[in-house]
Design a protein around this motif. Structure first.
Motif, PDB file in Angstrom:
ATOM      1  N   GLU A 157       0.832  -1.204   0.000  1.00  0.00           N
ATOM      2  CA  GLU A 157       0.000   0.000   0.000  1.00  0.00           C
ATOM      3  C   GLU A 157       0.865   1.250   0.000  1.00  0.00           C
ATOM      4  OE1 GLU A 157      -4.096  -0.239   2.162  1.00  0.00           O
ATOM      5  OE2 GLU A 157      -2.619  -1.245   3.428  1.00  0.00           O
ATOM      6  N   VAL A 158       1.877   1.246   0.855  1.00  0.00           N
ATOM      7  CA  VAL A 158       2.800   2.380   0.926  1.00  0.00           C
ATOM      8  C   VAL A 158       3.461   2.603  -0.435  1.00  0.00           C
ATOM      9  CG1 VAL A 158       5.002   3.171   1.909  1.00  0.00           C
ATOM     10  CG2 VAL A 158       3.256   2.185   3.406  1.00  0.00           C
ATOM     11  N   LEU A 159       3.963   1.519  -1.008  1.00  0.00           N
ATOM     12  CA  LEU A 159       4.669   1.604  -2.286  1.00  0.00           C
ATOM     13  C   LEU A 159       3.760   2.118  -3.395  1.00  0.00           C
ATOM     14  CD1 LEU A 159       7.331   1.071  -3.691  1.00  0.00           C
ATOM     15  CD2 LEU A 159       6.664  -1.317  -3.961  1.00  0.00           C
ATOM     16  N   SER A 160       2.538   1.600  -3.459  1.00  0.00           N
ATOM     17  CA  SER A 160       1.606   2.018  -4.508  1.00  0.00           C
ATOM     18  C   SER A 160       1.290   3.506  -4.419  1.00  0.00           C
ATOM     19  CB  SER A 160       0.308   1.210  -4.417  1.00  0.00           C
ATOM     20  OG  SER A 160       0.550  -0.160  -4.655  1.00  0.00           O
ATOM     21  N   LEU A 161       1.087   3.997  -3.203  1.00  0.00           N
ATOM     22  CA  LEU A 161       0.764   5.422  -3.033  1.00  0.00           C
ATOM     23  C   LEU A 161       1.961   6.307  -3.376  1.00  0.00           C
ATOM     24  CD1 LEU A 161      -1.358   5.263   0.241  1.00  0.00           C
ATOM     25  CD2 LEU A 161      -2.177   5.619  -2.096  1.00  0.00           C
ATOM     26  N   LEU A 162       3.159   5.856  -3.033  1.00  0.00           N
ATOM     27  CA  LEU A 162       4.355   6.628  -3.379  1.00  0.00           C
ATOM     28  C   LEU A 162       4.540   6.691  -4.888  1.00  0.00           C
ATOM     29  CD1 LEU A 162       6.928   5.407  -0.689  1.00  0.00           C
ATOM     30  CD2 LEU A 162       5.851   7.650  -0.829  1.00  0.00           C
ATOM     31  N   LEU A 163       4.317   5.559  -5.541  1.00  0.00           N
ATOM     32  CA  LEU A 163       4.452   5.524  -7.000  1.00  0.00           C
ATOM     33  C   LEU A 163       3.365   6.346  -7.688  1.00  0.00           C
ATOM     34  CD1 LEU A 163       5.426   1.781  -7.549  1.00  0.00           C
ATOM     35  CD2 LEU A 163       6.893   3.789  -7.751  1.00  0.00           C
ATOM     36  N   ALA A 164       2.277   6.595  -6.958  1.00  0.00           N
ATOM     37  CA  ALA A 164       1.212   7.445  -7.502  1.00  0.00           C
ATOM     38  C   ALA A 164       1.541   8.923  -7.342  1.00  0.00           C
ATOM     39  CB  ALA A 164      -0.106   7.132  -6.800  1.00  0.00           C
ATOM     40  N   GLY A 165       2.692   9.208  -6.703  1.00  0.00           N
ATOM     41  CA  GLY A 165       3.144  10.587  -6.577  1.00  0.00           C
ATOM     42  C   GLY A 165       2.900  11.230  -5.237  1.00  0.00           C
ATOM     43  N   MET A 166       2.411  10.484  -4.260  1.00  0.00           N
ATOM     44  CA  MET A 166       2.142  11.059  -2.951  1.00  0.00           C
ATOM     45  C   MET A 166       3.429  11.186  -2.148  1.00  0.00           C
ATOM     46  SD  MET A 166      -1.420   9.097  -1.921  1.00  0.00           S
ATOM     47  CE  MET A 166      -1.613  10.031  -0.402  1.00  0.00           C
ATOM     48  N   THR A 167       3.475  12.165  -1.251  1.00  0.00           N
ATOM     49  CA  THR A 167       4.626  12.342  -0.365  1.00  0.00           C
ATOM     50  C   THR A 167       4.538  11.373   0.805  1.00  0.00           C
ATOM     51  OG1 THR A 167       3.500  13.981   1.011  1.00  0.00           O
ATOM     52  CG2 THR A 167       4.694  14.795  -0.929  1.00  0.00           C
ATOM     53  N   ASP A 168       5.643  11.221   1.525  1.00  0.00           N
ATOM     54  CA  ASP A 168       5.644  10.351   2.705  1.00  0.00           C
ATOM     55  C   ASP A 168       4.570  10.788   3.697  1.00  0.00           C
ATOM     56  OD1 ASP A 168       7.753   9.159   1.498  1.00  0.00           O
ATOM     57  OD2 ASP A 168       9.224   9.599   3.058  1.00  0.00           O
ATOM     58  N   ALA A 169       4.470  12.100   3.904  1.00  0.00           N
ATOM     59  CA  ALA A 169       3.487  12.617   4.867  1.00  0.00           C
ATOM     60  C   ALA A 169       2.061  12.307   4.415  1.00  0.00           C
ATOM     61  CB  ALA A 169       3.677  14.125   5.048  1.00  0.00           C
ATOM     62  N   SER A 170       1.806  12.434   3.116  1.00  0.00           N
ATOM     63  CA  SER A 170       0.461  12.145   2.595  1.00  0.00           C
ATOM     64  C   SER A 170       0.133  10.665   2.730  1.00  0.00           C
ATOM     65  CB  SER A 170       0.361  12.572   1.130  1.00  0.00           C
ATOM     66  OG  SER A 170       0.567  13.958   1.001  1.00  0.00           O
ATOM     67  N   VAL A 171       1.126   9.810   2.470  1.00  0.00           N
ATOM     68  CA  VAL A 171       0.929   8.365   2.610  1.00  0.00           C
ATOM     69  C   VAL A 171       0.614   8.023   4.063  1.00  0.00           C
ATOM     70  CG1 VAL A 171       2.035   6.104   2.461  1.00  0.00           C
ATOM     71  CG2 VAL A 171       2.367   7.775   0.635  1.00  0.00           C
ATOM     72  N   ALA A 172       1.378   8.629   4.977  1.00  0.00           N
ATOM     73  CA  ALA A 172       1.153   8.367   6.407  1.00  0.00           C
ATOM     74  C   ALA A 172      -0.268   8.740   6.809  1.00  0.00           C
ATOM     75  CB  ALA A 172       2.170   9.151   7.238  1.00  0.00           C
ATOM     76  N   LYS A 173      -0.735   9.893   6.331  1.00  0.00           N
ATOM     77  CA  LYS A 173      -2.095  10.337   6.654  1.00  0.00           C
ATOM     78  C   LYS A 173      -3.139   9.429   6.022  1.00  0.00           C
ATOM     79  CE  LYS A 173      -5.046  14.442   6.553  1.00  0.00           C
ATOM     80  NZ  LYS A 173      -5.142  15.882   6.148  1.00  0.00           N
ATOM     81  N   GLN A 174      -2.909   9.050   4.774  1.00  0.00           N
ATOM     82  CA  GLN A 174      -3.855   8.212   4.046  1.00  0.00           C
ATOM     83  C   GLN A 174      -4.032   6.853   4.710  1.00  0.00           C
ATOM     84  OE1 GLN A 174      -5.641   8.999   1.363  1.00  0.00           O
ATOM     85  NE2 GLN A 174      -6.516   6.977   0.945  1.00  0.00           N
ATOM     86  N   LEU A 175      -2.926   6.257   5.179  1.00  0.00           N
ATOM     87  CA  LEU A 175      -2.964   4.909   5.755  1.00  0.00           C
ATOM     88  C   LEU A 175      -3.046   4.913   7.284  1.00  0.00           C
ATOM     89  CD1 LEU A 175      -0.303   3.117   3.499  1.00  0.00           C
ATOM     90  CD2 LEU A 175      -2.787   3.222   3.207  1.00  0.00           C
ATOM     91  N   ASP A 176      -3.132   6.119   7.867  1.00  0.00           N
ATOM     92  CA  ASP A 176      -3.203   6.249   9.326  1.00  0.00           C
ATOM     93  C   ASP A 176      -1.965   5.623   9.977  1.00  0.00           C
ATOM     94  OD1 ASP A 176      -4.297   7.106  11.696  1.00  0.00           O
ATOM     95  OD2 ASP A 176      -5.460   5.281  12.034  1.00  0.00           O
ATOM     96  N   LEU A 177      -0.805   5.951   9.422  1.00  0.00           N
ATOM     97  CA  LEU A 177       0.462   5.484   9.962  1.00  0.00           C
ATOM     98  C   LEU A 177       1.283   6.683  10.401  1.00  0.00           C
ATOM     99  CD1 LEU A 177       1.474   2.917   7.183  1.00  0.00           C
ATOM    100  CD2 LEU A 177       0.523   2.363   9.431  1.00  0.00           C
ATOM    101  N   GLY A 178       2.301   6.444  11.230  1.00  0.00           N
ATOM    102  CA  GLY A 178       3.218   7.506  11.591  1.00  0.00           C
ATOM    103  C   GLY A 178       4.171   7.783  10.434  1.00  0.00           C
ATOM    104  N   LEU A 179       4.651   9.014  10.333  1.00  0.00           N
ATOM    105  CA  LEU A 179       5.588   9.366   9.262  1.00  0.00           C
ATOM    106  C   LEU A 179       6.850   8.512   9.353  1.00  0.00           C
ATOM    107  CD1 LEU A 179       6.485  11.117   6.901  1.00  0.00           C
ATOM    108  CD2 LEU A 179       7.262  12.850   8.545  1.00  0.00           C
ATOM    109  N   ARG A 180       7.364   8.321  10.561  1.00  0.00           N
ATOM    110  CA  ARG A 180       8.562   7.500  10.733  1.00  0.00           C
ATOM    111  C   ARG A 180       8.292   6.057  10.317  1.00  0.00           C
ATOM    112  NH1 ARG A 180      12.863   9.616  13.449  1.00  0.00           N
ATOM    113  NH2 ARG A 180      12.561  11.583  14.552  1.00  0.00           N
ATOM    114  N   THR A 181       7.084   5.577  10.559  1.00  0.00           N
ATOM    115  CA  THR A 181       6.736   4.215  10.163  1.00  0.00           C
ATOM    116  C   THR A 181       6.801   4.069   8.650  1.00  0.00           C
ATOM    117  OG1 THR A 181       5.299   3.926  12.093  1.00  0.00           O
ATOM    118  CG2 THR A 181       4.919   2.457  10.223  1.00  0.00           C
ATOM    119  N   VAL A 182       6.248   5.052   7.940  1.00  0.00           N
ATOM    120  CA  VAL A 182       6.301   5.022   6.474  1.00  0.00           C
ATOM    121  C   VAL A 182       7.747   5.034   5.992  1.00  0.00           C
ATOM    122  CG1 VAL A 182       5.785   6.333   4.380  1.00  0.00           C
ATOM    123  CG2 VAL A 182       4.043   6.082   6.154  1.00  0.00           C
TER     124      VAL A 182
END
Length: 330
Positions: free
Chosen positions: A270-295
């Motif tokens: 999920e993380v990889l797919s969102l990053l490849l879609a152009g999202m930033t680490d912070a956006s991915v963290a928010k989208q998946l309800d994860l911590g930025l450091r976790t991403v």
């Protein structure tokens, strides 16, 4: 909770009760706290010395609480000031140590720690002193330290310290093996397994390592290794074992499940797919309800899994391995 400003449990209880009552006599307060009057008065005297309580001028034997916002605020400010001074002293000592250790003597590169208590304490210090990463090889038959220290790992994780741990397969059959594994994975630690690890080993920030010196039956002892060729060899040993080990995940029913080295888990994908879609680490963290450091830790883990050094390479590898699919509809 108020231990950080020098209050023990009785003193804190006395202050909380006094705040709730506003004012009280020693006898009434002692009854409320279920303590002898002498102990209660001793606690009040300590609160008085800290500026948290005072004897009533209107009624002898009656105590009143100082306003928490004012009294505790002053104590916290004092504690912060003292902590800043301690941090400055620590920084100066570290600088002095580095200057003295610019060309350390051979015997200063290692230290021998003897005794179960001393070994366990040094092991804890090693983890709590880490700033970035702790790497560990864990055996199924520890001598002085059992596995990793959950409390130390939790405290380190709060500070953003990442963990890479290789377990001997025997560890999973120990009474608390799966429980400890579940706790480790819950902290987003990377855990792998092999049949046997060559030795128990902990490496903190690639600058300090600890290995056992004695076998079973002898008095526990360990070798603490500072920056040196030996430390580089121990770090290399960990990396070699890590590369050959299989990632672990907890499957249904809490059963440990080994994954092929090239199989990221569902969250990784999920993380990889969102990053490849152009999202930033912070956006991915928010989208998946994860911590930025976790991403960021997961991306780092994927890069290690793929054997690449850049995110661009990771994207290419992900397509080649079929981790994600190209959208051919556009």
């Amino acid at each position: 909770m108020l231990g950080a400003i020098g209050l023990d449990e009785r003193q804190e209880s006395a202050y909380r009760a006094l705040v709730a009552l506003g004012a009280a006599e020693v006898r009434d307060l002692a009854h409320r706290l279920a303590l002898p009057e002498t102990d209660t008065e001793r606690a009040l005297r300590r609160l008085e010395s800290q500026g948290l309580a005072a004897q009533s001028s209107a009624r002898t034997g009656r105590w009143v609480a100082a306003p928490p916002a004012v009294a505790l605020g002053a104590l916290l400010t004092q504690q912060r000031h003292e902590l800043e001074r301690a941090e400055l002293a620590a920084a100066l000592l570290a600088e002095e140590y580095r200057a003295e250790a610019a060309e350390p003597a051979v015997h200063d590169l290692v230290e021998v720690v003897t005794g179960a208590s001393a070994v366990a304490h040094r092991f804890l210090q090693l983890q709590l002193g880490a700033a970035e990463e702790v790497c560990a090889l864990v055996t199924g038959r520890p001598i002085a330290v059992t596995g990793m220290d959950n409390e130390a790992e939790e405290r380190a994780a709060v500070r953003g310290v990442s963990y890479r741990v290789v377990l001997e397969r025997e560890v999973l059959s120990l009474p608390n093996g799966i429980i400890e594994l579940s706790a480790a994975l819950g902290r987003d630690e990377q855990v792998r397994v092999v049949d046997r690890v060559p030795t128990k080993l902990v490496v903190a920030d690639r600058s300090l390592a600890m290995v056992p010196l004695t076998g079973r039956g002898a008095e526990p002892a360990a070798l603490v290794v500072h920056a040196s060729g030996l430390l580089e060899s121990l770090t290399g040993l960990f990396e070699a074992v890590w590369r050959d080990a299989l990632p672990l995940r907890l499957g249904p029913g809490g059963q440990a499940r080994e994954l092929p080295p090239d199989a990221p888990d569902a969250t990784d994908l999920e993380v990889l797919s969102l990053l490849l879609a152009g999202m930033t680490d912070a956006s991915v963290a928010k989208q998946l309800d994860l911590g930025l450091r976790t991403v960021q830790r997961r991306v780092k883990g994927l890069m290690e899994l793929a054997g690449v050094t850049t995110r661009l390479q990771l994207g290419w590898h992900a397509y080649e391995k079929g981790w994600v699919a190209r959208d051919l509809r556009g």
